[in-house]
Design a protein around this motif. Structure first.
Motif, PDB file in Angstrom:
ATOM      1  N   GLU A   1       0.825  -1.202   0.000  1.00 57.25           N
ATOM      2  CA  GLU A   1       0.000   0.000   0.000  1.00 57.25           C
ATOM      3  C   GLU A   1       0.859   1.252   0.000  1.00 57.25           C
ATOM      4  O   GLU A   1       0.505   2.258  -0.610  1.00 57.25           O
ATOM      5  N   ASP A   2       1.992   1.199   0.679  1.00 58.91           N
ATOM      6  CA  ASP A   2       2.913   2.330   0.732  1.00 58.91           C
ATOM      7  C   ASP A   2       4.296   1.814   1.064  1.00 58.91           C
ATOM      8  O   ASP A   2       4.477   0.634   1.422  1.00 58.91           O
ATOM      9  N   ASP A   3       5.277   2.690   0.960  1.00 60.63           N
ATOM     10  CA  ASP A   3       6.683   2.308   1.075  1.00 60.63           C
ATOM     11  C   ASP A   3       7.351   3.287   2.028  1.00 60.63           C
ATOM     12  O   ASP A   3       7.467   4.477   1.726  1.00 60.63           O
ATOM     13  N   TYR A   4       7.783   2.818   3.199  1.00 60.31           N
ATOM     14  CA  TYR A   4       8.313   3.672   4.251  1.00 60.31           C
ATOM     15  C   TYR A   4       9.794   3.384   4.489  1.00 60.31           C
ATOM     16  O   TYR A   4      10.234   2.238   4.423  1.00 60.31           O
ATOM     17  N   THR A   5      10.535   4.421   4.808  1.00 59.94           N
ATOM     18  CA  THR A   5      11.946   4.271   5.149  1.00 59.94           C
ATOM     19  C   THR A   5      12.156   4.560   6.627  1.00 59.94           C
ATOM     20  O   THR A   5      11.669   5.563   7.143  1.00 59.94           O
ATOM     21  N   VAL A   6      12.896   3.678   7.291  1.00 55.95           N
ATOM     22  CA  VAL A   6      13.197   3.807   8.714  1.00 55.95           C
ATOM     23  C   VAL A   6      14.714   3.856   8.873  1.00 55.95           C
ATOM     24  O   VAL A   6      15.402   2.856   8.653  1.00 55.95           O
ATOM     25  N   LEU A   7      15.235   5.024   9.218  1.00 55.56           N
ATOM     26  CA  LEU A   7      16.663   5.195   9.444  1.00 55.56           C
ATOM     27  C   LEU A   7      16.918   5.202  10.941  1.00 55.56           C
ATOM     28  O   LEU A   7      16.447   6.088  11.655  1.00 55.56           O
ATOM     29  N   ILE A   8      17.629   4.186  11.426  1.00 52.26           N
ATOM     30  CA  ILE A   8      17.914   4.071  12.857  1.00 52.26           C
ATOM     31  C   ILE A   8      19.416   4.216  13.075  1.00 52.26           C
ATOM     32  O   ILE A   8      20.218   3.883  12.203  1.00 52.26           O
ATOM     33  N   GLY A   9      19.793   4.728  14.236  1.00 49.16           N
ATOM     34  CA  GLY A   9      21.212   4.871  14.522  1.00 49.16           C
ATOM     35  C   GLY A   9      21.460   5.351  15.929  1.00 49.16           C
ATOM     36  O   GLY A   9      20.588   5.942  16.567  1.00 49.16           O
ATOM     37  N   ASP A  10      22.668   5.061  16.422  1.00 48.14           N
ATOM     38  CA  ASP A  10      23.067   5.633  17.708  1.00 48.14           C
ATOM     39  C   ASP A  10      23.453   7.088  17.497  1.00 48.14           C
ATOM     40  O   ASP A  10      23.646   7.547  16.373  1.00 48.14           O
ATOM     41  N   TRP A  11      23.545   7.835  18.610  1.00 51.55           N
ATOM     42  CA  TRP A  11      23.786   9.284  18.487  1.00 51.55           C
ATOM     43  C   TRP A  11      24.536   9.793  19.706  1.00 51.55           C
ATOM     44  O   TRP A  11      24.366   9.305  20.817  1.00 51.55           O
ATOM     45  N   TYR A  12      25.380  10.822  19.453  1.00 49.78           N
ATOM     46  CA  TYR A  12      26.135  11.489  20.520  1.00 49.78           C
ATOM     47  C   TYR A  12      25.601  12.901  20.732  1.00 49.78           C
ATOM     48  O   TYR A  12      25.198  13.575  19.772  1.00 49.78           O
ATOM     49  N   SER A  13      25.636  13.345  21.970  1.00 51.49           N
ATOM     50  CA  SER A  13      25.225  14.722  22.256  1.00 51.49           C
ATOM     51  C   SER A  13      26.312  15.719  21.879  1.00 51.49           C
ATOM     52  O   SER A  13      26.033  16.901  21.671  1.00 51.49           O
ATOM     53  N   LYS A  14      27.569  15.265  21.789  1.00 55.18           N
ATOM     54  CA  LYS A  14      28.654  16.126  21.322  1.00 55.18           C
ATOM     55  C   LYS A  14      28.541  16.312  19.804  1.00 55.18           C
ATOM     56  O   LYS A  14      28.013  15.459  19.097  1.00 55.18           O
ATOM     57  N   SER A  15      29.070  17.413  19.306  1.00 58.46           N
ATOM     58  CA  SER A  15      29.048  17.680  17.871  1.00 58.46           C
ATOM     59  C   SER A  15      30.065  16.805  17.148  1.00 58.46           C
ATOM     60  O   SER A  15      30.988  16.239  17.764  1.00 58.46           O
ATOM     61  N   HIS A  16      29.938  16.738  15.835  1.00 58.30           N
ATOM     62  CA  HIS A  16      30.897  15.955  15.048  1.00 58.30           C
ATOM     63  C   HIS A  16      32.307  16.529  15.193  1.00 58.30           C
ATOM     64  O   HIS A  16      33.290  15.765  15.203  1.00 58.30           O
TER      65      HIS A  16
END
Length: 551
Positions: free
Chosen positions: A156-171
């Motif tokens: 019926e539809d096509d969804y993308t799920v992007l998952i990932g860990d994350w840091y509060s510090k900037s790159h």
């Protein structure tokens, strides 16, 4: 297929089809800027593409030519790679520092590549500095042409799920930590499509499903470090594709998605019409970090239950899940390398390369290595040096051996790591992980057959345990602690190709190498010439351009 939901985060760009005969072209213009994002519920600086985080997605069809004009409006050099897209004969647009000069600040570069018969789900992300930790990533879909049916009904539809860990510090802060010789330590949280479900601007439902309908979910781990388990409260997932290959369609309550990997599943909205949680949580960590987002039924009559479905325990469960994955040999689609072949298990292996990862300190600073070499990127990209005949001034071939010695892990050198591969040979690569942490490996330019993952050390006798019939053809594979993985592939794509850790800290600190696959014919049948718009840097600046390849 129904219309794509505006909530899917896959923003379809306008496609223009060239008038002359040939395959269609999709044209994009992307502006790379800084902006405020809320992945953990609090504001921080991120990297946006056309003002979006995650970035806009490409919705393409097999054989489409994709042209992306990238304007770098950051204050430092920038590159994007198209993870899993094979770039046939065209490592010039791979977007890694071994093949491309980075795009200077306030400059642009136009990527041009063709997605061949690679029906599936892919990601793109930055490869310069530690920019991936700030964003700049998104999804790239390759849909099937009408002439090639997929082995399931249109969703019926096509969804993308992007998952990932994350840091509060900037790159930039994270890069400074690595440059100082320290590790990144543990992430601060997990996100699903750029939000953790905790604080910040109000989260709307991630997706909405109509009762009784079936939906396609493309699930990709765009994180830096952690394997993640993904599940949807009360809804089993039918696996149909991974990294460009149709799979045997088994049902899973949850999926372990390791860094850089993508899976496509079908989910049917056949439960009570209310809200449900999509859950992503870290695996193999002492402290489990979790993100949730709401998936709502149209006409929802109730809130999601606060009781979240549990994640599995241990890496043995994850290994058994890997062993359950099988290539769908009855699906109508082009076969991966070697083209047209189901019978990879009947091809004679011409070379075995064993790669052992290690972590050590060099001059008091943390470095990661492969077979005792921690890769460094010279000022001249390796591919440019090779093309202009300046290789001897920039790097040496084969500084590692195919069978590393035990002491190689301790005697680490810092230098470019380039392995010379004979064109069109069938090679066995063993990825041996003697460390206590899980690894995730990716190879640009190719799909490979993931024939085995087992605990312990690899020996030739282990080949009797290979799946030589229906191992999934893919481009990313995990290696569990104190374990090994075996992959098989034909090197029939000429160019300079990156084999790397998908864990950003490890890649940045040297856990990568390049495979130089040269065609002796110097023919356009095997490899394209350098693009006219290619940036030049390092030792090749001012050198005369070599005679172009011809048919």
């Amino acid at each position: 297929m129904g219309k794509l939901s505006s909530a899917a985060l896959c923003i379809l760009a306008t496609a223009a089809t060239v008038a002359q005969a040939g395959d269609p072209y999709l044209f994009f213009t992307w502006n790379i800027t800084y902006g405020i994002i809320y992945p953990l519920g609090v504001p921080q600086q991120g990297i946006l593409i056309n003002g979006q985080f995650p970035g806009p997605s490409i919705n393409s069809t097999t054989n489409n030519n994709i042209v992306i004009n990238v304007f770098n409006l950051l204050d430092e050099p920038f590159l994007l790679t198209w993870s899993g897209i094979q770039h046939r004969k065209n490592s010039w647009h791979d977007g890694v520092l071994g093949t491309n000069c980075p795009i200077p600040p306030r400059k642009n570069y136009t990527y041009h590549f063709q997605v061949k018969d690679q029906i599936g789900s892919y990601i793109y992300y930055p490869t310069t500095a530690l920019h991936r930790a700030g964003g700049g990533f998104g999804c790239l879909r390759v849909n099937s042409r009408l002439l090639i049916p997929v082995p399931y009904a249109d969703p019926e539809d096509d969804y993308t799920v992007l998952i990932g860990d994350w840091y509060s510090k900037s790159h930039a802060q994270l890069k400074a930590l690595l440059d100082s010789g320290r590790t990144l330590a543990r992430p601060n949280g997990v996100h699903i499509n750029g939000r953790s479900g905790k604080g910040g601007p109000k989260d709307e439902p991630l997706f909405t499903m109509q009762p009784g309908k079936t939906y396609k979910y493309r699930i990709c781990n765009v994180g830096l470090k952690d394997s993640l388990n993904f599940r949807i409260q009360g809804h089993p997932m039918k696996l149909v594709e991974m990294e460009g290959s149709h799979t045997v369609q088994d049902l899973y309550e949850s999926l372990d998605v390791h860094v850089g990997q993508c899976y496509s599943v079908l989910v049917t909205a056949d439960k009570e019409p209310r809200d449900y949680y999509a859950v992503a949580s870290t695996r193999f960590t002492k402290e489990v970090l979790t993100a949730t987002r709401i998936i709502s039924y149209a006409g929802s009559k109730g809130k999601a239950s606060p009781e979240l479905p549990p994640a599995p325990d241990g890496w043995a469960w994850s290994l058994n899940q890997f062993r359950s994955f099988r290539w769908n040999l009855t699906a109508s689609a082009a076969r991966p390398n070697p083209q047209g072949s189901y019978h990879y298990g009947q091809i004679n292996i011409t070379r075995t390369i064993k790669l052992v990862n290690s972590a050590t300190k060099v001059d008091g600073k943390l470095r990661y290595a492969i077979n005792g070499v921690s890769h460094t990127n010279p000022a001249t990209p390796l591919k440019l040096a090779e093309y202009f005949g300046a290789s001897e001034r920039v790097f040496k071939y084969n500084v590692i051996s195919d069978e590393p010695k035990e002491e190689a892990a301790q005697l680490v050198s810092l230098q470019p790591n380039v392995v010379n591969i004979t064109f069109r040979t069938f090679v066995e690569i063993i990825l041996e992980n003697q460390e206590k942490s899980i690894q995730s490996w990716h190879m640009d330019g190719y799909s490979f057959f993931a024939v085995a993952i087992e605990p312990g050390r690899w020996t030739p006798e282990k080949r009797k345990n290979y799946n030589l019939l229906d191992a999934v053809s893919r481009h990313t594979i995990q290696v569990f602690p104190k374990s090994w993985a075996a992959i098989l592939l034909t090197f029939d794509n000429a160019g300079m190709w990156n084999l790397r850790s998908e864990m950003s800290e490890r890649r940045y600190l040297g856990q990568e190498l390049y495979m130089s696959v040269l065609s002796p014919k110097r023919s356009l049948r095997d490899e394209y010439n350098i693009p006219d718009n290619a940036h030049l840097c390092g030792a090749v600046v001012g050198l005369p351009k070599p005679d172009p390849y011809t048919i």
